[in-house]
Scaffold this active site. Structure first.
Site, PDB file in Angstrom:
ATOM      1  N   ARG A 162      41.435  31.699  37.221  1.00 66.69           N
ATOM      2  CA  ARG A 162      41.958  32.474  38.450  1.00 66.69           C
ATOM      3  C   ARG A 162      40.906  32.362  39.594  1.00 66.69           C
ATOM      4  O   ARG A 162      39.924  33.076  39.387  1.00 66.69           O
ATOM      5  CB  ARG A 162      42.519  33.811  37.943  1.00 66.69           C
ATOM      6  CG  ARG A 162      43.644  33.788  37.028  1.00 66.69           C
ATOM      7  CD  ARG A 162      44.529  35.152  37.060  1.00 66.69           C
ATOM      8  NE  ARG A 162      43.599  36.169  36.871  1.00 66.69           N
ATOM      9  CZ  ARG A 162      44.006  37.394  36.691  1.00 66.69           C
ATOM     10  NH1 ARG A 162      45.088  37.698  37.029  1.00 66.69           N
ATOM     11  NH2 ARG A 162      43.388  38.415  36.035  1.00 66.69           N
TER      12      ARG A 162
ATOM     13  N   THR B 129      42.570  34.466  45.485  1.00 68.02           N
ATOM     14  CA  THR B 129      44.128  33.908  45.845  1.00 68.02           C
ATOM     15  C   THR B 129      44.895  34.344  44.637  1.00 68.02           C
ATOM     16  O   THR B 129      46.001  34.190  44.580  1.00 68.02           O
ATOM     17  CB  THR B 129      44.089  32.216  46.190  1.00 68.02           C
ATOM     18  OG1 THR B 129      43.673  31.592  44.933  1.00 68.02           O
ATOM     19  CG2 THR B 129      43.286  32.212  47.685  1.00 68.02           C
TER      20      THR B 129
ATOM     21  N   ASP C 278      37.044  38.836  27.859  1.00 68.25           N
ATOM     22  CA  ASP C 278      36.139  39.769  27.559  1.00 68.25           C
ATOM     23  C   ASP C 278      35.938  40.685  26.127  1.00 68.25           C
ATOM     24  O   ASP C 278      34.835  40.772  25.649  1.00 68.25           O
ATOM     25  CB  ASP C 278      35.668  40.731  28.870  1.00 68.25           C
ATOM     26  CG  ASP C 278      35.066  39.918  30.114  1.00 68.25           C
ATOM     27  OD1 ASP C 278      34.526  39.033  29.853  1.00 68.25           O
ATOM     28  OD2 ASP C 278      35.340  40.590  31.273  1.00 68.25           O
TER      29      ASP C 278
ATOM     30  N   ASP D 261      40.754  42.841  30.108  1.00 67.75           N
ATOM     31  CA  ASP D 261      40.548  41.447  29.988  1.00 67.75           C
ATOM     32  C   ASP D 261      40.270  41.117  28.699  1.00 67.75           C
ATOM     33  O   ASP D 261      39.521  41.134  28.180  1.00 67.75           O
ATOM     34  CB  ASP D 261      39.156  41.328  30.842  1.00 67.75           C
ATOM     35  CG  ASP D 261      38.901  39.740  31.139  1.00 67.75           C
ATOM     36  OD1 ASP D 261      38.875  39.074  30.271  1.00 67.75           O
ATOM     37  OD2 ASP D 261      38.920  39.375  32.395  1.00 67.75           O
TER      38      ASP D 261
HETATM   39  N1  URA Z   1      44.128  38.215  31.940  1.00 67.85           N
HETATM   40  C1  URA Z   1      43.857  39.395  31.242  1.00 67.85           C
HETATM   41  O1  URA Z   1      42.663  39.201  30.294  1.00 67.85           O
HETATM   42  N2  URA Z   1      44.330  40.691  31.561  1.00 67.85           N
HETATM   43  C2  URA Z   1      45.021  40.932  32.208  1.00 67.85           C
HETATM   44  O2  URA Z   1      45.468  42.067  32.198  1.00 67.85           O
HETATM   45  C3  URA Z   1      45.700  39.828  32.873  1.00 67.85           C
HETATM   46  C4  URA Z   1      45.024  38.649  32.666  1.00 67.85           C
END
Ligand code: URA
Length: 210
Positions: free
Chosen positions: A105, A109, A204, A201
């Protein structure tokens, strides 16, 4: 929502709550993701067609033993968090072929940028399932679906653990023909595109990179 299935199974819901908790360890988080994925695979493959073959049991011939019809299924993981779902699904569909689409991502943007794509040969005639734990803005899912459609699979599904309402709407506007499966739909996105209340995330948390 048409073409969206929320899998409300209590085991899945319980495990998802454990994943959401911020104190859940990396090892436990990975294990939960695998377990939920395995349970989701069970639901998603429910409509897979069967054919029948004659086999020999230790006792006699069985004329109409059910086996899955058609070429082997393809699981397509969106890197890197999709790996967690692949691990779980491959436990019950070990002969599935596996593809990868690498998308990140753009932090400004939030658009999806492709950096890698490797799919099995002869996608025509195969059922494909794209997997990514989170359907947030929908941009990554749309890019992955568009990419996999170019290989002309027989049919295509998208599977995640958690989706946002906006993400589902965005994907359905672009690809109304692709069924979406998720364990839950959360309220909204924050300004960085994270789902709220969410899981955080997933990459992570899976790999302990933060
Ligand atoms: N990707 C993630 O890992 N967590 C989110 O909340 C959104 C996208």
């Amino acid at each position: 929502m048409k073409n969206v299935t929320v899998v409300h199974h209590p085991l899945i819901q319980h495990k998802l709550t454990q994943m959401r908790k911020k104190g859940t360890s990396t090892a436990k988080f990975r294990a939960l993701l695998q377990e939920i994925s395995l349970l989701l695979a069970y639901e998603i493959t429910r409509d897979f067609p069967l054919t029948y073959e004659s086999i020999e049991t230790p006792l006699e011939t069985m004329e109409r033993a059910p086996v899955l019809e058609g070429k082997k299924l393809v699981l397509v993981g969106i890197m890197r968090a999709g790996e967690g779902i692949l691990d779980g699904m491959l436990q019950i569909i070990p002969s599935a072929r596996v593809g990868h689409v690498g998308l990140y991502r753009d932090p400004t943007t939030l658009a999806a940028v492709e950096y890698y794509c490797k799919l099995p040969r002869q996608m025509e005639g195969r059922s494909a399932i794209i997997v990514d734990p989170m359907l947030a803005t929908g941009h990554t899912a749309i890019a992955a679906i568009t990419r996999v459609k170019q290989s002309r699979p027989k049919n295509l599904k998208f599977v995640c653990i958690l989706a946002s309402r906006r993400g589902i709407q965005t994907v359905m506007e672009e690809h109304p023909d692709v069924p979406i499966f998720t364990a839950a739909v959360d309220r909204e996105l924050d300004e960085q595109g994270y789902i709220l209340p969410g899981i955080g995330d997933v990459g992570d948390r899976m790999f302990g990179t933060k």
